[in-house]
Design a protein around this motif. Structure first.
Motif: not given
Ligand SMILES: [Mg+2]
Ligand SMILES: Nc1ncnc2c1ncn2[C@@H]1O[C@H](COP(=O)(O)OP(=O)(O)O)[C@@H](O)[C@H]1O
Lengths: 228, 295
Positions: A42, A162-163
Motif C-alpha cells: 500500500s 489496492d486489494e
Molecule cells: Mg495494504
C-alpha cells in the motif's frame, strides 16, 4: 512509465515501510504486487499517487518527478490515475450514476459531457441497469464495479488497485478481474496489490513480490509464489 | 469554471446548511443581532449628529428686554452685548416680528393667536449667537446682568447632553459589535467545522479523485458566506422597515425634530450592514478551513 529509484519510506512513527526500492513499469503493463501484510504494498501505491512522499529516492510517472511536484499540481496527477480500494470508497448518499459522475464533476466537466460519458462507462462495467441505485442496495461486486467505473471515467493512464477483491467472494473476484483485464487491453497500465493467489497464478502476468519493504522477486508471467 | 461546477458548489453548501440547521440558525441569529446593533447605533449617532447640527445652528441666546426702553438705551445695550466674550452676532427682534414668527411656528392653528396684535404681550428682544456651543452658558450669565435686560433664555444643555449620548452610544455600540461580531465569526467557524467533519470521508474521496483545493473548499466558503448574507439581509430588512416606520411616526408626532431621511445615507448604512454580514460569514469559513481543512 512508472519508475522508482532507490525509494525508501520511513513513517513518522519510525516504521521502515520501504527499503531502497527500484521498480520500472512500462506503459500498458499489468503488474501484480504480492506479499504478506505489512510488506509495503500500500505504501508503494501511495507514493505513486503522492498520498505520501518518500523519505529518500525519486518517483517518476510519464517523465514527471512526482516527489518534486508542487502541491497544486497533485490534483492533475491524480486525475490521470484511477484508484480502486478494498473498501470501494463510494459516497453513500449518491447513486451509482452520481458516484461515477462525481469524478467528472471534480474536473469541471459540463452536464452534457457527464450525460454522454457516464452511461458509456456504466455499460462497460455492466451496471447500466443499476445507474439510479444507491451503493447500499448493491452487492459488493456491483459496488466495486461502480468504483472501477469511477476510476476509468477520466481516461486514466494508470490504475492503482489496492486489494480490490479483498471484500469479494471468489466468483465475483474473477468477474472483476476480467473487467480489469479488459481495461488493460485498451491500453491502461494497471498496478494491483492483491492476496488473491489463485487469480495471480492463473493470469500469467508480471508479478512483483514484496517482503519487509523489499522487492524479493520480479517475474514476467509469474505466480503468487510464497505459499504454493 | 463550468456552470455545473457552480451548481455543485451551491448545492453542497445548501445541503450542509440544512444538515447543520440548528447551528446555521444560531449563526444567522447572532449575525442578525450584531448587525442590528451596528445599524441601530449608526443611525442613532447619525441622527444625533444631524439634530445637534441643526440645533447648534439655531442655538442662540434670546435676551428679552424690559418694556419702553429708549432708542439710545437700545443702541448702548447692543454695543455692550457685542463686547460680551464669545458673542458672534446680535440681531434685534421687535415684538411684532416675534409674534409673526410665533404664528408661523403654529402653522394652521395660528388663529388661536389672532387678536394679540392689538395688545402684544411679547417683549422686544435681542437674538445673540455665540461662536461655539460651549460658550453659551457664560455668555448668558453676563447678558442677564446688563441694564435693561429682563430675562435670558437658551437651550439649557440639550446639545451637550445629546453629544454626551452619542459618545456613549459610540463606545458601547463598538464594544457590543466587536464582541457579538467575534461570537458570530466563532459560531460560523464552528458550523463550518461540523460540515467539514460530516464530510471528511467525502473529502478524502474527492482528493483521491483529483479535486483541487479550491473545489474542496468552495462549498464550505459559500456556506459561511450564505449564512452571513442571510443574516445581513434579515437585519437590513428589520432596520429598513423599523426606521421607516419610526420616521413616519416622528413626522406626525414630533414635526420639529429633523431625522436623517436622506436615502443615500440610509443605503450606505444598510449596505454596510450587508457587507459586514457577508464579511463575518466569509471570515468564519476561512478561519475554520484554515484550521480544519488542510488539503
Ligand atoms: Mg495494504
Ligand atoms: N500511515 C502510517 N503510519 C505509520 N506506519 C504505517 C503507515 N502506513 C503503513 N504503516 C506501516 O508500514 C508498513 C507497511 O504497510 P503497508 O504499506 O500498508 O503494507 P501492506 O499494504 O503490504 O500490507 C507496516 O508495518 C505498517 O504498519
Amino acid at each position: 512509465m512508472i519508475q522508482l529509484y532507490n525509494v525508501s519510506k520511513i513513517y513518522a512513527n519510525g516504521v521502515k515501510a520501504l527499503n531502497d526500492i527500484n521498480l520500472h513499469i512500462r506503459k500498458g503493463e499489468f503488474v501484480f504486487l504480492v506479499g504478506p501484510s505489512g510488506a509495503g504494498k500500500s505504501t508503494l501505491t501511495k507514493l505513486i499517487c503522492r498520498e505520501e512522499l518518500p523519505s529518500r529516492g525519486q518517483v517518476m510517472i510519464n517523465g514527471r518527478n512526482v516527489v518534486r511536484m508542487k502541491n497544486r499540481e497533485v490534483p492533475y496527477l491524480r486525475r490521470k490515475i484511477g484508484m480502486v480500494f478494498q473498501d470501494f470508497r463510494l459516497i453513500p448518499g449518491k447513486t451509482v450514476f452520481e458516484n461515477v459522475a462525481f469524478a467528472l464533476e471534480i474536473t469541471g466537466a459540463s452536464t452534457k459531457e457527464i450525460k454522454r460519458v457516464v452511461p458509456t462507462v456504466l455499460r462497460m462495467v455492466g451496471l447500466e441497469k443499476k445507474a439510479d441505485m444507491l451503493p447500499a442496495h448493491l452487492s459488493g461486486g456491483e459496488q466495486q464495479r461502480t468504483a472501477v467505473a469511477r476510476a476509468i471515467v477520466n481516461n486514466p493512464v494508470l490504475i492503482l488497485a489496492d486489494e480490490p477483491t479483498g471484500n469479494l467472494d471468489p466468483e465475483t473476484s474473477w468477474e472483476l478481474m476480467k473487467l480489469f483485464l479488459d481495461i488493460n487491453r485498451r491500453g491502461t497500465t494497471i498496478l494491483m496489490a492483491t492476496h488473491a493467489w489463485d487469480i495471480v497464478d492463473a493470469m500469467k502476468k508480471r508479478v512483483v513480490a514484496m517482503s519487509h519493504g523489499l522487492i524479493v522477486r520480479d517475474e514476467e508471467s509469474g505466480g503468487y509464489g510464497y505459499e504454493s | 469554471m463550468s456552470l455545473n461546477t457552480l451548481r455543485y458548489y451551491f448545492r453542497e453548501a445548501a445541503t450542509s446548511i440544512v444538515r447543520n440547521s440548528w447551528l446555521s440558525i444560531a449563526s444567522v441569529g447572532t449575525i442578525i443581532i450584531s448587525l442590528l446593533i451596528l445599524g441601530g447605533s449608526l443611525l442613532l449617532v447619525l441622527n444625533v449628529r444631524h439634530i445637534t447640527s441643526t440645533v447648534e445652528s439655531s442655538l442662540e441666546i434670546t435676551v428679552f428686554l424690559a418694556d419702553g426702553l429708549e432708542q439710545e438705551h437700545l443702541d448702548r445695550l447692543e454695543e455692550e452685548i457685542k463686547f460680551v466674550p464669545g458673542v458672534a452676532r446680535v440681531q434685534f427682534v421687535t415684538k411684532e416680528q416675534a409674534l409673526e414668527e410665533l404664528k408661523e411656528s403654529f402653522g394652521e392653528r395660528a388663529d388661536v393667536l389672532s387678536g394679540l396684535e392689538e395688545d402684544n404681550p411679547l417683549p422686544n428682544s435681542y437674538r445673540v449667537k455665540t461662536r461655539e456651543a460651549r460658550m453659551v452658558p457664560d455668555a448668558a450669565q453676563q447678558l442677564a446682568e446688563l441694564d435693561g435686560v429682563e430675562q435670558v433664555r437658551y437651550g439649557q444643555g440639550v446639545v451637550e447632553k445629546l453629544l454626551a449620548l452619542t459618545h456613549w452610544v459610540r463606545i458601547w455600540g463598538t464594544v457590543l459589535l466587536v464582541v457579538l461580531g467575534a461570537a458570530a465569526v466563532f459560531l460560523i467557524a464552528t458550523t463550518i467545522r461540523m460540515s467539514v467533519f460530516a464530510r471528511r470521508r467525502e473529502i478524502g474521496i474527492m482528493k483521491m479523485l483529483g479535486a483541487t483545493n479550491l473545489f474542496v473548499r468552495m462549498p464550505f466558503m459559500l456556506e459561511g458566506m450564505i449564512i452571513g448574507l442571510v443574516g445581513g439581509l434579515v437585519a437590513v430588512l428589520i432596520i429598513n422597515f423599523g426606521y421607516l416606520s419610526l420616521l413616519n411616526k416622528v413626522i406626525i408626532t414630533l414635526p420639529f425634530i429633523q431625522l436623517v431621511d436622506d436615502p443615500v445615507t440610509l443605503y450606505r448604512v444598510l449596505g454596510g450592514m450587508l457587507g459586514l454580514g457577508f464579511g463575518i460569514g466569509a471570515a468564519g469559513s476561512a478561519i475554520s478551513l484554515h484550521r480544519f481543512l488542510r488539503v
